[in-house]
Motif scaffolding. Structure first.
Motif, PDB file in Angstrom:
ATOM      1  N   ILE A  30     -13.347  -1.350   5.121  1.00 47.72           N
ATOM      2  CA  ILE A  30     -12.468  -0.258   4.717  1.00 47.72           C
ATOM      3  C   ILE A  30     -12.865   1.052   5.390  1.00 47.72           C
ATOM      4  O   ILE A  30     -14.023   1.264   5.743  1.00 47.72           O
ATOM      5  CB  ILE A  30     -12.463  -0.076   3.182  1.00 47.72           C
ATOM      6  CG1 ILE A  30     -13.868   0.288   2.685  1.00 47.72           C
ATOM      7  CG2 ILE A  30     -11.923  -1.293   2.490  1.00 47.72           C
ATOM      8  CD1 ILE A  30     -13.902   0.664   1.216  1.00 47.72           C
ATOM      9  N   GLU A  87      -9.036   6.019   5.611  1.00 43.43           N
ATOM     10  CA  GLU A  87      -7.577   5.924   5.652  1.00 43.43           C
ATOM     11  C   GLU A  87      -7.046   4.865   4.686  1.00 43.43           C
ATOM     12  O   GLU A  87      -5.850   4.853   4.375  1.00 43.43           O
ATOM     13  CB  GLU A  87      -7.119   5.599   7.078  1.00 43.43           C
ATOM     14  CG  GLU A  87      -7.410   6.712   8.079  1.00 43.43           C
ATOM     15  CD  GLU A  87      -6.948   6.371   9.482  1.00 43.43           C
ATOM     16  OE1 GLU A  87      -6.508   5.211   9.689  1.00 43.43           O
ATOM     17  OE2 GLU A  87      -7.018   7.235  10.365  1.00 43.43           O
ATOM     18  N   ASP A  88      -7.918   3.968   4.228  1.00 36.10           N
ATOM     19  CA  ASP A  88      -7.498   2.918   3.290  1.00 36.10           C
ATOM     20  C   ASP A  88      -7.463   3.410   1.846  1.00 36.10           C
ATOM     21  O   ASP A  88      -7.020   2.683   0.951  1.00 36.10           O
ATOM     22  CB  ASP A  88      -8.439   1.718   3.386  1.00 36.10           C
ATOM     23  CG  ASP A  88      -8.370   1.053   4.752  1.00 36.10           C
ATOM     24  OD1 ASP A  88      -7.276   1.008   5.334  1.00 36.10           O
ATOM     25  OD2 ASP A  88      -9.419   0.590   5.234  1.00 36.10           O
ATOM     26  N   GLU A  89      -7.926   4.610   1.619  1.00 40.74           N
ATOM     27  CA  GLU A  89      -7.947   5.143   0.257  1.00 40.74           C
ATOM     28  C   GLU A  89      -6.536   5.326  -0.270  1.00 40.74           C
ATOM     29  O   GLU A  89      -5.627   5.738   0.461  1.00 40.74           O
ATOM     30  CB  GLU A  89      -8.688   6.475   0.238  1.00 40.74           C
ATOM     31  CG  GLU A  89      -8.929   7.048  -1.146  1.00 40.74           C
ATOM     32  CD  GLU A  89      -9.817   8.275  -1.109  1.00 40.74           C
ATOM     33  OE1 GLU A  89     -11.044   8.122  -1.229  1.00 40.74           O
ATOM     34  OE2 GLU A  89      -9.268   9.376  -0.926  1.00 40.74           O
ATOM     35  N   LEU A 132       1.491  -5.534   2.709  1.00 41.64           N
ATOM     36  CA  LEU A 132       0.260  -6.116   3.236  1.00 41.64           C
ATOM     37  C   LEU A 132       0.329  -7.635   3.337  1.00 41.64           C
ATOM     38  O   LEU A 132      -0.199  -8.226   4.293  1.00 41.64           O
ATOM     39  CB  LEU A 132      -0.928  -5.717   2.357  1.00 41.64           C
ATOM     40  CG  LEU A 132      -1.171  -4.213   2.164  1.00 41.64           C
ATOM     41  CD1 LEU A 132      -2.335  -3.980   1.218  1.00 41.64           C
ATOM     42  CD2 LEU A 132      -1.424  -3.538   3.500  1.00 41.64           C
ATOM     43  N   HIS A 141      -1.480  -7.459   7.695  1.00 42.20           N
ATOM     44  CA  HIS A 141      -2.538  -6.497   8.001  1.00 42.20           C
ATOM     45  C   HIS A 141      -3.749  -7.276   8.479  1.00 42.20           C
ATOM     46  O   HIS A 141      -4.170  -8.248   7.837  1.00 42.20           O
ATOM     47  CB  HIS A 141      -2.872  -5.673   6.750  1.00 42.20           C
ATOM     48  CG  HIS A 141      -3.684  -4.448   7.020  1.00 42.20           C
ATOM     49  ND1 HIS A 141      -5.015  -4.508   7.397  1.00 42.20           N
ATOM     50  CD2 HIS A 141      -3.372  -3.126   6.960  1.00 42.20           C
ATOM     51  CE1 HIS A 141      -5.483  -3.278   7.548  1.00 42.20           C
ATOM     52  NE2 HIS A 141      -4.505  -2.417   7.289  1.00 42.20           N
ATOM     53  N   LEU A 168      -9.992  -6.704   1.225  1.00 42.17           N
ATOM     54  CA  LEU A 168      -9.731  -5.714   2.265  1.00 42.17           C
ATOM     55  C   LEU A 168     -11.039  -5.484   2.993  1.00 42.17           C
ATOM     56  O   LEU A 168     -11.991  -4.939   2.445  1.00 42.17           O
ATOM     57  CB  LEU A 168      -9.203  -4.413   1.648  1.00 42.17           C
ATOM     58  CG  LEU A 168      -8.761  -3.329   2.631  1.00 42.17           C
ATOM     59  CD1 LEU A 168      -7.636  -3.839   3.526  1.00 42.17           C
ATOM     60  CD2 LEU A 168      -8.304  -2.090   1.883  1.00 42.17           C
ATOM     61  N   TYR A 213       0.850  -1.191   0.000  1.00 45.18           N
ATOM     62  CA  TYR A 213       0.000   0.000   0.000  1.00 45.18           C
ATOM     63  C   TYR A 213       0.883   1.237   0.000  1.00 45.18           C
ATOM     64  O   TYR A 213       1.819   1.345   0.794  1.00 45.18           O
ATOM     65  CB  TYR A 213      -0.905   0.011   1.236  1.00 45.18           C
ATOM     66  CG  TYR A 213      -1.657   1.304   1.445  1.00 45.18           C
ATOM     67  CD1 TYR A 213      -2.615   1.727   0.530  1.00 45.18           C
ATOM     68  CD2 TYR A 213      -1.403   2.111   2.552  1.00 45.18           C
ATOM     69  CE1 TYR A 213      -3.316   2.911   0.721  1.00 45.18           C
ATOM     70  CE2 TYR A 213      -2.094   3.296   2.754  1.00 45.18           C
ATOM     71  CZ  TYR A 213      -3.045   3.692   1.834  1.00 45.18           C
ATOM     72  OH  TYR A 213      -3.721   4.870   2.018  1.00 45.18           O
ATOM     73  N   ARG A 216      -6.840  -6.755   8.432  1.00 47.59           N
ATOM     74  CA  ARG A 216      -8.066  -6.708   7.619  1.00 47.59           C
ATOM     75  C   ARG A 216      -7.839  -7.177   6.194  1.00 47.59           C
ATOM     76  O   ARG A 216      -8.655  -6.941   5.310  1.00 47.59           O
ATOM     77  CB  ARG A 216      -8.649  -5.292   7.637  1.00 47.59           C
ATOM     78  CG  ARG A 216      -9.222  -4.909   8.992  1.00 47.59           C
ATOM     79  CD  ARG A 216      -9.937  -3.572   8.977  1.00 47.59           C
ATOM     80  NE  ARG A 216      -9.006  -2.449   8.860  1.00 47.59           N
ATOM     81  CZ  ARG A 216      -8.917  -1.641   7.812  1.00 47.59           C
ATOM     82  NH1 ARG A 216      -9.704  -1.831   6.782  1.00 47.59           N
ATOM     83  NH2 ARG A 216      -8.054  -0.653   7.805  1.00 47.59           N
ATOM     84  N   TYR A 237      -2.799   0.569  -4.342  1.00 50.81           N
ATOM     85  CA  TYR A 237      -2.394  -0.767  -3.899  1.00 50.81           C
ATOM     86  C   TYR A 237      -1.612  -1.416  -5.038  1.00 50.81           C
ATOM     87  O   TYR A 237      -2.097  -1.486  -6.165  1.00 50.81           O
ATOM     88  CB  TYR A 237      -3.609  -1.595  -3.512  1.00 50.81           C
ATOM     89  CG  TYR A 237      -4.285  -1.094  -2.253  1.00 50.81           C
ATOM     90  CD1 TYR A 237      -4.027  -1.672  -1.019  1.00 50.81           C
ATOM     91  CD2 TYR A 237      -5.161  -0.001  -2.300  1.00 50.81           C
ATOM     92  CE1 TYR A 237      -4.637  -1.207   0.144  1.00 50.81           C
ATOM     93  CE2 TYR A 237      -5.773   0.475  -1.147  1.00 50.81           C
ATOM     94  CZ  TYR A 237      -5.507  -0.129   0.069  1.00 50.81           C
ATOM     95  OH  TYR A 237      -6.097   0.350   1.216  1.00 50.81           O
ATOM     96  N   ASP A 263       1.482   4.575   1.058  1.00 45.93           N
ATOM     97  CA  ASP A 263       1.044   5.533   2.075  1.00 45.93           C
ATOM     98  C   ASP A 263       1.855   6.818   1.937  1.00 45.93           C
ATOM     99  O   ASP A 263       2.848   7.038   2.624  1.00 45.93           O
ATOM    100  CB  ASP A 263       1.222   4.928   3.465  1.00 45.93           C
ATOM    101  CG  ASP A 263       0.676   5.818   4.574  1.00 45.93           C
ATOM    102  OD1 ASP A 263      -0.042   6.784   4.231  1.00 45.93           O
ATOM    103  OD2 ASP A 263       0.972   5.559   5.748  1.00 45.93           O
TER     104      ASP A 263
END
Length: 226
Positions: free
Chosen positions: A119, A122-124, A80, A98, A116, A71, A100, A127, A73
């Protein structure tokens, strides 16, 4: 230079190029490819579960294929999950980093997709699905899947569709009305023609009786005696 020598040089150069490419492990056709499918950007509801699709392909097969998901960030790549697939018949033992993330792929279908769960905003982001195939001299490839998290799904604006349908309905209705009017007018015209024909027949008969008969009577009169 003779033509056959030119062809010979071209073939020799082509063969040399293929030799160098094969020894460098950079075959341009049929090499390892990773894909996230036709749709690489998706919008999903906050709190929902999203499938992050990824598949790989290689014309010469795989051996100890390594893959991972990361991911992005804000420039920092967070891993992940990762695993190694010995061959197409062995399912990978995937290491998950992770809480989730769930691996839902299968080596039998060349699928290394993940889920995932639950969601959040913050997961936006991006990937990245990455794979490396030692059988192709560690040729590697990656694909990016972009996730957009929203409060609610955008409604499709059907205004244009309604306008088009209404316009078509109006046109069709107008055509039908015109056709009905034409049919009625044609019917009335036929009736008028029939009446006119009757009048013409009647009037022509009267003329013949008056003129013809009088003429006939005149003709039938005897020759005056001297």
């Amino acid at each position: 230079m003779p033509v056959w020598q030119l062809h010979c040089c071209s073939l020799s150069h082509h063969a040399t190029s293929l030799f160098l490419l094969s020894h460098r492990g950079v075959w341009s056709a049929g090499g390892l490819e990773v894909s996230t499918g036709k749709v690489s950007v998706i919008e999903a509801m906050n709190g929902s579960t999203v499938l992050l699709p990824c598949t790989y392909s290689s014309c010469i097969g795989i051996k100890n294929l390594y893959f991972n998901w990361k991911y992005n960030d804000n420039g920092t790549l967070l891993k992940l999950c990762e695993a190694e697939i010995p061959n197409e018949e062995v399912e990978p033992d995937v290491a998950i980093y992770h809480d989730r993330v769930e691996f839902v792929g299968s080596s039998k279908t060349s699928n290394i997709s993940i889920l995932l769960w639950n969601i959040t905003f913050e997961d936006e982001g991006e990937y990245i699905c990455f794979a490396r195939n030692p059988k192709e001299k560690n040729r590697n490839h990656s694909a990016v899947f972009t996730l957009i998290v929203v409060d609610q799904m955008r409604e499709v604006d059907n205004t244009l569709t309604v306008i088009i349908v209404s316009a078509l309905g109006g046109v069709i209705g107008l055509v039908i009305i015109v056709m009905v009017i034409k049919a009625m007018v044609a019917k009335f015209l036929r009736k008028d023609d029939e009446k006119n024909k009757e009048c013409l027949v009647s009037s022509s008969g009267n003329d013949n009786t008056e003129n013809g008969l009088s003429g006939a009577k005149a003709d039938n009169k005897g020759t005056p005696k001297a």
